[in-house]
Design an enzyme around this catalytic site. Structure first.
Site, PDB file in Angstrom:
ATOM      1  CB  CYS A 121      -0.943  -0.003   1.194  1.00 17.72           C
ATOM      2  SG  CYS A 121      -2.021  -1.461   1.221  1.00 17.72           S
ATOM      3  CD  GLU A 168      -1.049   7.704   9.372  1.00 18.25           C
ATOM      4  OE1 GLU A 168      -0.587   8.473   8.503  1.00 18.25           O
ATOM      5  OE2 GLU A 168      -2.072   6.988   9.182  1.00 18.25           O
ATOM      6  CG  HIS A 225      -6.437   1.010   1.430  1.00 19.06           C
ATOM      7  ND1 HIS A 225      -5.451   1.510   0.599  1.00 19.06           N
ATOM      8  CD2 HIS A 225      -5.776   0.402   2.446  1.00 19.06           C
ATOM      9  CE1 HIS A 225      -4.263   1.218   1.095  1.00 19.06           C
ATOM     10  NE2 HIS A 225      -4.439   0.550   2.215  1.00 19.06           N
ATOM     11  CG  HIS A 228      -1.465   4.575   5.262  1.00 19.72           C
ATOM     12  ND1 HIS A 228      -1.420   4.453   3.885  1.00 19.72           N
ATOM     13  CD2 HIS A 228      -1.646   3.314   5.752  1.00 19.72           C
ATOM     14  CE1 HIS A 228      -1.552   3.174   3.554  1.00 19.72           C
ATOM     15  NE2 HIS A 228      -1.707   2.472   4.665  1.00 19.72           N
ATOM     16  CG  PHE A 267      -0.048  -6.111   4.031  1.00 19.41           C
ATOM     17  CD1 PHE A 267      -0.597  -5.407   5.086  1.00 19.41           C
ATOM     18  CD2 PHE A 267      -0.865  -6.991   3.340  1.00 19.41           C
ATOM     19  CE1 PHE A 267      -1.920  -5.564   5.449  1.00 19.41           C
ATOM     20  CE2 PHE A 267      -2.198  -7.163   3.687  1.00 19.41           C
ATOM     21  CZ  PHE A 267      -2.724  -6.455   4.744  1.00 19.41           C
ATOM     22  CE  LYS A 305      -5.352   4.369   2.234  1.00 28.21           C
ATOM     23  NZ  LYS A 305      -4.322   5.410   2.486  1.00 28.21           N
TER      24      LYS A 305
END
Length: 408
Positions: A162, A313, A336, A302, A395, A331
């Site tokens: 991502c 975060e 996403h 993010h 990831f 998002k």
């Protein structure tokens, strides 16, 4: 101006808010989620996503080209054409050997693989398309873009889950600073709106299960968030050496001033709970830009709407900034799009600086008490901004942070 800055001279977007920069920006400022039920996901445990509306590749690219492109590649080409036109570039306006392409892709075309594997499982090996691999492998999106633009400089795809779109932009900046290229067309593209990703991410417990309220499902930093929403989209930016842009009297939308990357080295899917890798990437990006935390006026987070990511975060931002500047997470509107997200969000950060307005975080009703941030919600916020950060995490613990400076 720092000698390590590169100019952003063009933007192109294809997102669930609409095709084109104007449609996407209007949707993001409006703060209304694009999530809706999707017939392609019918009968799955999670049957909604954020799909690009009315995207017809044949209509936009012509049947001769579009027939060989998977959806993620077609979206990237449409976004790239808009970005190049926005920059005022094209054939005859550049040296094709000095123009690079760097695209970020996470999973590529799971939809295509699903269809071809179904043929194989049914004993129909001779029905498998000879284009199944050329259509689907991640590098082909950069290759197709190079052919479409007729540019012959470095041409590559990067994959950091991502964070891929942001990693692509950071890599493009490095090519420009090394004087390998004058221009790099860079960004990311992905389509997760198919059955294999929907089933897999559901089994991982990563997706929101608000099937009775898809539009309220993606809610970054909200106390009631329960997972992210699958999406698709492409974001492409034209980056140039400042000297090259000046020589052709091009106006910069903003400047990409810094890039930082790191790895959590912690878990194959979960972020480090204290955001250790995110902190390291943030500090590296600020150092690369020659800036201090106090120089940053805004953070495009993010913000996936998962419990673990949002908290990690937030902790990272508190550690780096102590008193973090206003934060948003697009998002909530766009869902996403994995490999496309970092580039889409970088483009939104550029627009935020250019327009001096921070978009709201959709669906934020009650801030998680464990998240001590000033998250913009309900309505856009006018704000004087000179510099902003865009975060992307993936990831494997792969982190990418971009620092943008407003153009005068």
């Amino acid at each position: 101006m720092s000698a390590r800055e590169v100019a952003v001279t063009g933007l192109g977007l294809v997102t669930p808010a609409g095709v084109g920069v104007a449609a996407t920006w209007q949707g993001v400022l409006g703060g209304e989620s694009a999530a809706a039920g999707d017939p392609a996901l019918a009968e799955l445990p999670v049957s909604f996503c954020c799909r690009v509306p009315d995207f017809d590749a044949a209509e936009r690219l012509g049947r001769r080209l579009s027939w060989r492109l998977d959806r993620f590649a077609a979206m990237a080409l449409v976004a790239a054409r808009e970005a190049v036109a926005d920059a005022g570039l094209g054939a005859g306006g550049w040296d094709p050997m000095r123009v690079g392409v760097v695209l970020g892709v996470g999973t590529a075309s799971m939809e295509r693989y699903e269809a071809e594997f179904h043929k194989l499982a049914g004993g129909r090996a001779t029905d498998i398309s000879p284009l199944a691999i050329p259509r689907s492998v991640p590098n082909m999106v950069a290759g197709e873009l190079g052919m479409d633009l007729r540019v012959r400089g470095p041409n590559l795809t990067v994959s950091t889950a991502c964070a891929s779109g942001a990693t692509a932009l950071g890599t493009a900046r490095q090519l420009l600073l090394a004087d390998v290229c004058d221009v790099v067309v860079a960004g990311g593209s992905e389509s997760l709106c198919s059955r294999v990703p929907a089933a897999c991410f559901h089994q991982m417990g990563a997706l929101s299960r608000r099937g009775d309220d898809p539009a309220g499902a993606s809610r970054p930093f909200d106390a009631e968030r329960d997972g992210f929403v699958l999406a698709e989209g492409a974001g492409v930016l034209v980056l140039e050496r400042v000297e090259h842009a000046r020589a052709r009297a091009a106006k910069a939308r903003a400047y990409l001033a810094g890039y930082g990357a790191s790895c959590d080295a912690y878990h194959f899917t979960a972020p480090h709970p204290e955001g250790r890798g995110a902190v390291e990437a943030l500090e590296a990006a600020l150092g690369d830009a020659g800036m201090e935390p106090g120089d940053i006026d805004h953070v495009n987070a993010h913000g996936t709407s998962t419990v673990l990511n949002d908290r990690a975060e937030a902790r990272a931002l508190r550690q780096v900034f102590r008193r973090p500047p206003p934060v948003t997470a697009v998002k909530g509107v766009l869902g996403h799009s994995a490999g496309g997200a970092g580039a889409i969000e970088a483009a939104c950060t550029v627009l935020t600086l250019q327009e001096q307005v921070v978009p709201p975080t959709a669906n934020l009703q009650c801030l998680d008490p464990d998240i001590d941030l000033d998250v913009v919600s309900k309505a856009p916020r006018q704000l004087r901004m000179s510099a902003a950060v865009s975060n992307s995490f993936g990831f494997g613990g792969q982190n990418a942070v971009l620092v943008f400076r407003a153009a005068p």
